[in-house]
Design an enzyme around this catalytic site. Structure first.
Site, PDB file in Angstrom:
ATOM      1  N   GLY A 388      48.685  37.490  48.181  1.00 26.72           N
ATOM      2  CA  GLY A 388      48.877  37.656  46.748  1.00 26.72           C
ATOM      3  C   GLY A 388      48.554  36.397  45.979  1.00 26.72           C
ATOM      4  N   GLY A 390      50.139  33.641  43.358  1.00 32.15           N
ATOM      5  CA  GLY A 390      51.343  33.111  42.733  1.00 32.15           C
ATOM      6  C   GLY A 390      50.983  32.524  41.394  1.00 32.15           C
ATOM      7  N   SER A 391      51.961  31.879  40.728  1.00 33.80           N
ATOM      8  CA  SER A 391      51.623  31.382  39.405  1.00 33.80           C
ATOM      9  C   SER A 391      50.616  30.229  39.464  1.00 33.80           C
ATOM     10  CB  SER A 391      52.886  30.980  38.654  1.00 33.80           C
ATOM     11  OG  SER A 391      53.723  30.220  39.468  1.00 33.80           O
ATOM     12  N   GLY A 393      48.526  29.491  42.485  1.00 34.02           N
ATOM     13  CA  GLY A 393      47.612  29.482  43.611  1.00 34.02           C
ATOM     14  C   GLY A 393      47.735  30.727  44.450  1.00 34.02           C
ATOM     15  N   VAL A 395      48.519  32.948  48.001  1.00 36.98           N
ATOM     16  CA  VAL A 395      49.403  32.990  49.155  1.00 36.98           C
ATOM     17  C   VAL A 395      48.660  33.679  50.294  1.00 36.98           C
ATOM     18  CG1 VAL A 395      51.658  33.677  49.988  1.00 36.98           C
ATOM     19  CG2 VAL A 395      51.332  33.203  47.570  1.00 36.98           C
ATOM     20  N   LYS A 409      51.572  29.112  50.872  1.00 35.96           N
ATOM     21  CA  LYS A 409      51.221  29.118  49.458  1.00 35.96           C
ATOM     22  C   LYS A 409      50.401  27.875  49.172  1.00 35.96           C
ATOM     23  CE  LYS A 409      53.439  29.203  44.986  1.00 35.96           C
ATOM     24  NZ  LYS A 409      54.719  29.438  44.337  1.00 35.96           N
ATOM     25  N   ASP A 504      60.980  32.986  35.875  1.00 41.64           N
ATOM     26  CA  ASP A 504      59.859  33.898  36.081  1.00 41.64           C
ATOM     27  C   ASP A 504      60.274  35.034  37.010  1.00 41.64           C
ATOM     28  OD1 ASP A 504      57.345  34.833  35.674  1.00 41.64           O
ATOM     29  OD2 ASP A 504      56.351  33.431  37.040  1.00 41.64           O
TER      30      ASP A 504
END
Ligand SMILES: *[C@@H]1O[C@H](CO)[C@@H](O)[C@H](O)[C@H]1NC(C)=O
Ligand SMILES: *[C@@H]1O[C@H](CO)[C@@H](O)[C@H](O)[C@H]1NC(C)=O
Ligand SMILES: *[C@@H]1O[C@H](CO)[C@@H](O)[C@H](O)[C@H]1NC(C)=O
Ligand SMILES: *[C@@H]1O[C@H](CO)[C@@H](O)[C@H](O)[C@H]1NC(C)=O
Length: 552
Positions: A388, A390-391, A393, A395, A409, A504
């Site tokens: 996925g 992340g905010s 970068g 993962v 991550k 978040d």
């Protein structure tokens, strides 16, 4: 002399043509000669310009001598029983414009010599048993208009050099064993009208350069293993009439831009992993459910045989839903309340036994994991290992030493704030531990590479469970997740020496482990609040996200 009809004798008659000094065209299509080409065919007159011998049951191999016909422009031997290799005939046949050897039993590889046919416009070697690579040098035959290599046993990749075929109109590579990437350079073929790359093993994303194919009418990429989203740029390929992307591994949503393809009369995106709303404008009004079968979680109009979308904003529907939810909640509220109390009670007792306060935790040294180990464990940070975004970068899923599964991550240091985010995440995670937080196992930090190594959560994000029709959470599971998240927030806000605000919190940042226990993750923009710092400050920090709709 042309149009010789119904020869019943064998091909030996060809030799007698030696004396026809002005013979230019030899056409013997559909005569069941059932014979081999005489090896002396090269003795025929240099005046011969065309040979058409399709559907004749010609057997045996193509004689090398054919190369002596140095004025030959058209040679078509389709639908015969020709065997053996394509002979190195071609150097001497520079004038050939059309070479069609389709539907035979030719084998071996396509000889590089073929690239010396400097005037060829139509090369069809399809439906044979040709193997090996597609010659790189084909890209040098810039006169090519038609290139048919489908239904052979060709392997390896499409050479990027083919991007130089600026005048190509039709290109088919389907039903081979080609693999690897679809080269970006395919987007250079901007007069092409027909492209069939189906039934191979391409694994890349569909390159966004495909937007260059402005004249493409018919495109099939079906039956491959293409990944990633359908590029938005498809919507600009205004000539498209036929688009088959079925049987791939495409994910994400169907771009709404496809509604602009006003000539599109056939679309097939069945058997992929697409999700989200099926557009309903433009050509979509004429498509049926057969275009969208077996995807991960498509929604939209009932005529597509999918569930309606969550966001259907029909007012009364929403009101009805709210009323129903209230009704259910009110009737089960007493049960829920008592369950929550019992749960919290048990939890508190459990917590009292194990010291959760960070100050009491012994300082552990995390295991050292090197960049090289991470690189290997993620197949060189390959896209296929993506879990996925992340905010700050990506993962990746990492498999360390064949058995240990971890999530890595990697911070994209190009993004503003990523560096700070890495520091915050390391700082916070070094100090706090909680059953409902993802555990940071280690970190890896060089000058230009920052990553944290996290526990791997096999059941993925809550987002997936809430918004995909293939996943389902029952009431108790939902309650458990709410309690898990509430527990960790309670801990962060009140039980830790300084209040910590996540900033978040959204279903994307709640991960589920094997036992469906929720773990809050992504502290990239979290804030440690000094005493007296007011809450309003945090409002501006949160990244673009959304509050989970009433379904949660
Ligand atoms: C092709 O032509 C060469 C001479 O130009 C000759 O020696 C050779 O025998 C010819 N080959 C065939 C198969 O006719
Ligand atoms: C294409 O042609 C150029 C010059 O004619 C030559 O240098 C190059 O090697 C050729 N490429 C291939 C792949 O044969
Ligand atoms: C839908 O099909 C009808 C009949 O085949 C055709 O006339 C119409 O143009 C099509 N609509 C679109 C948007 O393609
Ligand atoms: C799309 O492809 C699938 C699988 O080959 C097929 O069953 C389906 O009928 C196709 N849809 C259309 C609209 O032809």
């Amino acid at each position: 002399m042309s149009g010789l009809s119904s020869f019943s004798s064998k091909l030996a008659f060809l030799i007698s043509l030696v004396n026809c000094k002005h013979l230019e065209i030899l056409r013997i299509n559909h005569n069941p000669v059932d014979d081999i080409l005489p090896s002396t065919i090269g003795n025929l007159l240099a005046s011969l310009k065309s040979i058409y011998a399709n559907f004749c049951g010609i057997r045996g191999s193509i004689p090398i001598g054919i190369g002596n016909l140095s004025n030959l422009a058209f040679l078509t031997l389709r639908q015969n029983g020709l065997t053996g290799f394509i002979p190195p005939i071609v150097k001497t046949m520079e004038k050939v414009q059309i070479l069609k050897l389709s539907n035979n039993i030719l084998q071996g590889s396509i000889p590089d010599d073929i690239c010396q046919l400097k005037n060829i416009g139509d090369l069809r070697l399809n439906q044979n048993k040709l193997s090996g690579l597609i010659p790189k040098c084909l890209g040098n035959i810039t006169t090519l208009r038609y290139l048919y290599l489908d239904s052979n046993k060709l392997t390896f990749v499409i050479p990027t050099s083919l991007g130089s075929l600026k005048d190509i109109l039709e290109i088919t590579f389907s039903s081979n064993s080609l693999n690897g990437n679809l080269p970006q350079e395919l987007g250079n073929l901007n007069v092409a009208t027909f492209m069939d790359l189906s039934m191979n093993q391409f694994t890349s994303k569909i390159p966004s350069t495909i937007i260059g194919l402005q004249n493409l009418v018919n495109l099939s990429l079906a039956h491959n293993r293409l990944q990633g989203p359908i590029p938005d740029s498809f919507g600009s390929m205004v000539s498209l009439e036929f688009l088959d992307l079925s049987y791939n591994d495409l994910s994400d949503v169907i771009p709404k831009s496809l509604e602009a393809l006003s000539h599109l009369s056939y679309l097939n995106i069945s058997f992929n992993r697409l999700r989200g709303k099926i557009p309903n404008g433009g050509p979509f009004v004429n498509f049926t459910f057969r275009s969208f079968m077996s995807n991960e979680a498509l929604c939209g109009s009932p005529k597509f045989q999918v569930l309606p979308c969550h966001t259907s904003s029909l007012h009364h529907l929403r009101e009805k839903r709210v009323a129903l939810t209230l009704y259910i909640l009110l009737s089960i509220a007493p049960i829920l309340l008592s369950m929550t109390f019992v749960f919290l009670f048990v939890k508190r007792r459990r917590r009292n036994k194990t010291p959760s306060n960070i100050d009491l935790l012994p300082k552990m040294t995390p295991p050292r994991i090197t960049y090289q180990q991470l690189f290997r464990a993620t197949n060189g940070f390959s896209e296929s290992n993506w879990l996925g975004v992340g905010s700050f970068g990506f993962v990746y899923k990492a498999i360390l030493g064949d058995t240990i599964v971890l999530a890595i991550k990697v911070f994209n240091l190009q993004v503003e704030g990523a560096f700070k985010s890495f520091e915050i995440e390391c700082e916070i995670m070094r100090h706090i531990r909680h059953r409902n937080l993802t555990e940071v196992i280690s970190s890896c930090s060089n000058l230009d590479f920052k990553a944290v190594v996290l526990e791997y959560m096999p059941n993925g994000s809550l987002d997936k469970w809430l918004y995909s029709y293939n996943y389902f959470l029952d009431m108790l599971q939902r309650l458990d997740i709410m309690i898990d998240v509430a527990c960790v927030l309670q801990y962060l806000h009140h039980d830790y020496s300084m209040p910590l605000v996540h900033c978040d919190l959204k279903p994307n940042n709640i991960l589920l482990d094997n036992d469906m226990v929720a773990h809050v993750t992504d502290f990239g923009i979290a804030k440690l609040l000094d005493l007296g710092e007011c809450v309003t400050r945090t409002k501006t920090i949160a990244t673009f996200g959304y509050i989970a709709s009433g379904d949660f």
